[in-house]
Design a protein around this motif. Structure first.
Motif, PDB file in Angstrom:
ATOM      1  N   LEU A 136       7.687  -2.552  -6.522  1.00 39.67           N
ATOM      2  CA  LEU A 136       7.115  -2.513  -7.866  1.00 39.67           C
ATOM      3  C   LEU A 136       5.744  -3.170  -7.912  1.00 39.67           C
ATOM      4  CD1 LEU A 136      10.336  -3.314  -9.949  1.00 39.67           C
ATOM      5  CD2 LEU A 136       9.106  -1.130  -9.857  1.00 39.67           C
ATOM      6  N   GLU A 137       5.577  -4.269  -7.180  1.00 41.05           N
ATOM      7  CA  GLU A 137       4.277  -4.947  -7.166  1.00 41.05           C
ATOM      8  C   GLU A 137       3.224  -4.093  -6.470  1.00 41.05           C
ATOM      9  OE1 GLU A 137       4.089  -9.003  -5.981  1.00 41.05           O
ATOM     10  OE2 GLU A 137       5.890  -9.585  -7.108  1.00 41.05           O
ATOM     11  N   LEU A 138       3.596  -3.406  -5.393  1.00 38.47           N
ATOM     12  CA  LEU A 138       2.646  -2.531  -4.706  1.00 38.47           C
ATOM     13  C   LEU A 138       2.264  -1.350  -5.585  1.00 38.47           C
ATOM     14  CD1 LEU A 138       4.039  -2.508  -1.045  1.00 38.47           C
ATOM     15  CD2 LEU A 138       1.993  -3.652  -1.888  1.00 38.47           C
ATOM     16  N   GLN A 139       3.219  -0.852  -6.355  1.00 34.55           N
ATOM     17  CA  GLN A 139       2.906   0.233  -7.280  1.00 34.55           C
ATOM     18  C   GLN A 139       1.906  -0.238  -8.325  1.00 34.55           C
ATOM     19  OE1 GLN A 139       6.092   1.595  -9.883  1.00 34.55           O
ATOM     20  NE2 GLN A 139       5.306   3.696  -9.834  1.00 34.55           N
ATOM     21  N   LYS A 140       2.092  -1.450  -8.836  1.00 35.56           N
ATOM     22  CA  LYS A 140       1.174  -2.020  -9.821  1.00 35.56           C
ATOM     23  C   LYS A 140      -0.231  -2.177  -9.248  1.00 35.56           C
ATOM     24  CE  LYS A 140       0.514  -6.106 -12.728  1.00 35.56           C
ATOM     25  NZ  LYS A 140       1.035  -7.458 -13.073  1.00 35.56           N
ATOM     26  N   MET A 141      -0.323  -2.508  -7.937  1.00 37.10           N
ATOM     27  CA  MET A 141      -1.616  -2.694  -7.284  1.00 37.10           C
ATOM     28  C   MET A 141      -2.206  -1.374  -6.788  1.00 37.10           C
ATOM     29  SD  MET A 141      -0.374  -6.068  -5.175  1.00 37.10           S
ATOM     30  CE  MET A 141      -1.930  -6.647  -4.539  1.00 37.10           C
ATOM     31  N   GLN A 142      -1.491  -0.281  -7.039  1.00 36.35           N
ATOM     32  CA  GLN A 142      -1.916   1.081  -6.700  1.00 36.35           C
ATOM     33  C   GLN A 142      -2.079   1.292  -5.185  1.00 36.35           C
ATOM     34  OE1 GLN A 142      -5.067   2.723  -9.277  1.00 36.35           O
ATOM     35  NE2 GLN A 142      -4.883   0.876 -10.518  1.00 36.35           N
ATOM     36  N   CYS A 143      -1.220   0.658  -4.412  1.00 35.84           N
ATOM     37  CA  CYS A 143      -1.237   0.855  -2.962  1.00 35.84           C
ATOM     38  C   CYS A 143      -0.806   2.282  -2.644  1.00 35.84           C
ATOM     39  CB  CYS A 143      -0.293  -0.142  -2.292  1.00 35.84           C
ATOM     40  SG  CYS A 143      -0.182   0.043  -0.503  1.00 35.84           S
ATOM     41  N   LYS A 144      -1.529   2.931  -1.727  1.00 34.56           N
ATOM     42  CA  LYS A 144      -1.258   4.327  -1.413  1.00 34.56           C
ATOM     43  C   LYS A 144      -0.668   4.543  -0.023  1.00 34.56           C
ATOM     44  CE  LYS A 144      -2.693   5.650  -5.390  1.00 34.56           C
ATOM     45  NZ  LYS A 144      -1.674   6.024  -6.399  1.00 34.56           N
ATOM     46  N   PHE A 145      -0.914   3.611   0.895  1.00 32.42           N
ATOM     47  CA  PHE A 145      -0.471   3.804   2.280  1.00 32.42           C
ATOM     48  C   PHE A 145       0.395   2.623   2.704  1.00 32.42           C
ATOM     49  CE2 PHE A 145      -4.491   5.975   1.684  1.00 32.42           C
ATOM     50  CZ  PHE A 145      -4.189   7.249   2.135  1.00 32.42           C
ATOM     51  N   LEU A 146       1.590   2.934   3.161  1.00 28.27           N
ATOM     52  CA  LEU A 146       2.573   1.909   3.490  1.00 28.27           C
ATOM     53  C   LEU A 146       3.136   2.131   4.890  1.00 28.27           C
ATOM     54  CD1 LEU A 146       4.459  -0.460   2.604  1.00 28.27           C
ATOM     55  CD2 LEU A 146       5.988   1.283   1.649  1.00 28.27           C
ATOM     56  N   GLN A 147       3.227   1.046   5.644  1.00 26.19           N
ATOM     57  CA  GLN A 147       3.892   1.083   6.945  1.00 26.19           C
ATOM     58  C   GLN A 147       5.050   0.092   6.907  1.00 26.19           C
ATOM     59  OE1 GLN A 147       2.213  -0.671  10.735  1.00 26.19           O
ATOM     60  NE2 GLN A 147       2.165   1.479  11.358  1.00 26.19           N
ATOM     61  N   ILE A 148       6.239   0.572   7.220  1.00 25.13           N
ATOM     62  CA  ILE A 148       7.446  -0.247   7.233  1.00 25.13           C
ATOM     63  C   ILE A 148       7.928  -0.370   8.668  1.00 25.13           C
ATOM     64  CG2 ILE A 148       9.859  -0.375   6.489  1.00 25.13           C
ATOM     65  CD1 ILE A 148       9.054   1.126   3.963  1.00 25.13           C
ATOM     66  N   ILE A 149       8.189  -1.600   9.112  1.00 22.62           N
ATOM     67  CA  ILE A 149       8.544  -1.841  10.513  1.00 22.62           C
ATOM     68  C   ILE A 149       9.855  -2.615  10.609  1.00 22.62           C
ATOM     69  CG2 ILE A 149       7.799  -2.932  12.677  1.00 22.62           C
ATOM     70  CD1 ILE A 149       4.914  -2.617  11.703  1.00 22.62           C
ATOM     71  N   PHE A 150      10.711  -2.164  11.515  1.00 24.58           N
ATOM     72  CA  PHE A 150      11.942  -2.879  11.854  1.00 24.58           C
ATOM     73  C   PHE A 150      11.925  -3.152  13.354  1.00 24.58           C
ATOM     74  CE2 PHE A 150      12.986  -0.205   8.207  1.00 24.58           C
ATOM     75  CZ  PHE A 150      13.626  -1.088   7.355  1.00 24.58           C
ATOM     76  N   PHE A 151      11.918  -4.416  13.727  1.00 22.77           N
ATOM     77  CA  PHE A 151      11.982  -4.748  15.151  1.00 22.77           C
ATOM     78  C   PHE A 151      13.406  -4.538  15.686  1.00 22.77           C
ATOM     79  CE2 PHE A 151       8.281  -7.882  14.491  1.00 22.77           C
ATOM     80  CZ  PHE A 151       7.362  -6.915  14.841  1.00 22.77           C
ATOM     81  N   GLU A 152      14.390  -4.880  14.868  1.00 21.62           N
ATOM     82  CA  GLU A 152      15.795  -4.764  15.266  1.00 21.62           C
ATOM     83  C   GLU A 152      16.446  -3.600  14.538  1.00 21.62           C
ATOM     84  OE1 GLU A 152      16.944  -6.494  17.699  1.00 21.62           O
ATOM     85  OE2 GLU A 152      15.135  -7.740  17.853  1.00 21.62           O
ATOM     86  N   GLU A 153      17.589  -3.183  15.047  1.00 21.49           N
ATOM     87  CA  GLU A 153      18.302  -2.062  14.444  1.00 21.49           C
ATOM     88  C   GLU A 153      18.780  -2.438  13.047  1.00 21.49           C
ATOM     89  OE1 GLU A 153      21.894   1.083  15.608  1.00 21.49           O
ATOM     90  OE2 GLU A 153      21.088  -0.323  17.081  1.00 21.49           O
ATOM     91  N   ILE A 154      18.702  -1.504  12.131  1.00 21.35           N
ATOM     92  CA  ILE A 154      19.108  -1.742  10.755  1.00 21.35           C
ATOM     93  C   ILE A 154      20.333  -0.901  10.420  1.00 21.35           C
ATOM     94  CG2 ILE A 154      17.484   0.013   9.924  1.00 21.35           C
ATOM     95  CD1 ILE A 154      17.293  -1.577   7.308  1.00 21.35           C
ATOM     96  N   VAL A 155      21.227  -1.468   9.620  1.00 21.41           N
ATOM     97  CA  VAL A 155      22.420  -0.746   9.184  1.00 21.41           C
ATOM     98  C   VAL A 155      21.999   0.417   8.292  1.00 21.41           C
ATOM     99  CG1 VAL A 155      24.579  -0.929   7.897  1.00 21.41           C
ATOM    100  CG2 VAL A 155      23.787  -2.847   9.302  1.00 21.41           C
ATOM    101  N   GLU A 156      22.671   1.551   8.435  1.00 21.67           N
ATOM    102  CA  GLU A 156      22.260   2.763   7.735  1.00 21.67           C
ATOM    103  C   GLU A 156      22.199   2.574   6.217  1.00 21.67           C
ATOM    104  OE1 GLU A 156      25.400   3.396  10.000  1.00 21.67           O
ATOM    105  OE2 GLU A 156      23.709   2.888  11.320  1.00 21.67           O
TER     106      GLU A 156
END
Length: 366
Positions: A121-141
């Protein structure tokens, strides 16, 4: 028609030995010799072909004709009359965007997942357009799918995800696509194979499998030819701002807010502050205005306006006060020789490699 002009969407970038023409309308670049830049500059300044021939002498007329033929064949310029120059004004190189933040890097852990909705929600308010999400370890589905929902319909133009290979998630790509239509690339690290599935081959985003293990940011910041991009936004931003850190914000796996996850200095923790607060800290924007024309060696490189930058890992050789203007550590290009070489084995880089504790990245067989 005794005059010739480069199209306004074609920008010259002169290096120490060589130059390139950046066609920011068609997203192409063309390598040319520096001598050709000098001829183009004369022609763009309303010098007639006859006057250019006279300046260089009859013995160079064939070369000048070859230059113009190259430009015409590649649709980089056109013939015109003197009174037509006013119809083709120069392209402004100014670059501004209205958003507070353009791109964000999030390194998720179980702790940070609890703040996912708040961050979105905060990124939407700041009008961010490009996002990179990183997981070093395996994440539960289930946690991953919940995260995709949190960041769906938040006005992101592109979401790139880097995560440890998970067979169930890999086999559910259509479900991922339906949960979030902003995803443009999904990279599975620590896979047992290296493979690339292009857009629409499996789903409506690119899928990459790599056997490389990504568990630290010491592997980021590599400069190579394959990452060069000739697009209008990136090129014009490069003339005015730093293409690595301008309007960029990051949150590491512990929740600390940084310019980049690889830069040690942080500006509070997302657990007890907002993403907007760091923008008011003078040090947060310290590198925003550092262009490639200011950075040592880069300022002499013909690729500087289509290249990425890295202020997290540099050669640490040139400073102005506390501003690091050194060449990116992981660049192996020498603009003075026009040669690419393995960066990690360069003797001049070993002191910086030791400073950052990157000895394990040195190629033994290079």
């Amino acid at each position: 028609m005794n005059y010739f002009k480069l199209f306004s969407n074609c920008i010259l970038t002169k290096g120490f030995n060589n130059s390139i023409i950046l066609d920011i309308q068609r997203n192409k670049s063309f390598a040319i010799p520096n001598s050709m830049v000098d001829v183009i500059d004369l022609l763009n300044s309303k010098k007639s072909l006859d006057s250019v021939y006279n300046q260089y002498g009859k013995e160079n007329k064939l070369i000048i004709d070859e230059y113009i033929e190259f430009l015409e064949i590649n649709e980089l310029g056109h013939f015109l009359n003197l009174n037509e120059f006013k119809n083709f004004p120069e392209l402004s190189k100014e670059f501004e965007t209205s958003n507070q933040i353009s791109n964000t890097v999030l390194v998720f852990s179980d702790t940070l997942l609890l703040k996912a909705e708040k961050i979105a929600l905060e990124l939407q308010k700041m009008q961010c357009k490009f996002l990179q999400i990183i997981f070093f370890e395996e994440i539960v589905e289930d946690k991953f799918y919940s995260l995709l929902k949190d960041f769906n319909n938040k006005d992101f133009r592109s979401i790139e995800i880097i995560m440890k290979f998970n067979e169930k998630i890999f086999n559910s790509l259509l479900d991922i696509q339906n949960l979030n239509f902003s995803i443009t690339k999904l990279i599975f690290h620590s896979s047992n194979e290296n493979k690339i599935y292009e857009f629409s081959e499996l789903v409506l985003f690119e899928v990459i499998l790599t056997n490389e293990k990504i568990d630290t940011f010491k592997s980021c910041g590599k400069i190579n030819f394959s990452n060069f991009k000739t697009n209008q936004k990136k090129v014009l931003e490069s003339f005015n701002y730093n293409t690595c850190l301008h309007k960029k914000i990051s949150i590491d796996e512990e929740g600390f807010i940084r310019n980049c996850p690889a830069i040690p200095k942080h500006f509070g923790n997302i657990k007890d502050t907002s993403l907007e607060n760091p923008l008011n800290h003078p040090d947060f924007k310290k590198y925003w205005n550092v262009t490639k024309d200011m950075i040592d060696v880069c300022k002499d490189c013909e690729f500087r306006h289509i290249c990425t930058d890295c202020r997290a890992y540099t050669e640490r050789t040139h400073f102005e006060g506390d501003i690091d203007l050194s060449k990116p550590l992981k660049c192996g290009y020498n603009p003075y020789k026009n040669e690419w070489a393995e960066w990690s084995t360069n003797p001049l880089k070993q002191k910086a490699i030791e400073y950052y504790g990157m000895q394990e990245l040195i190629k033994k067989d290079a």
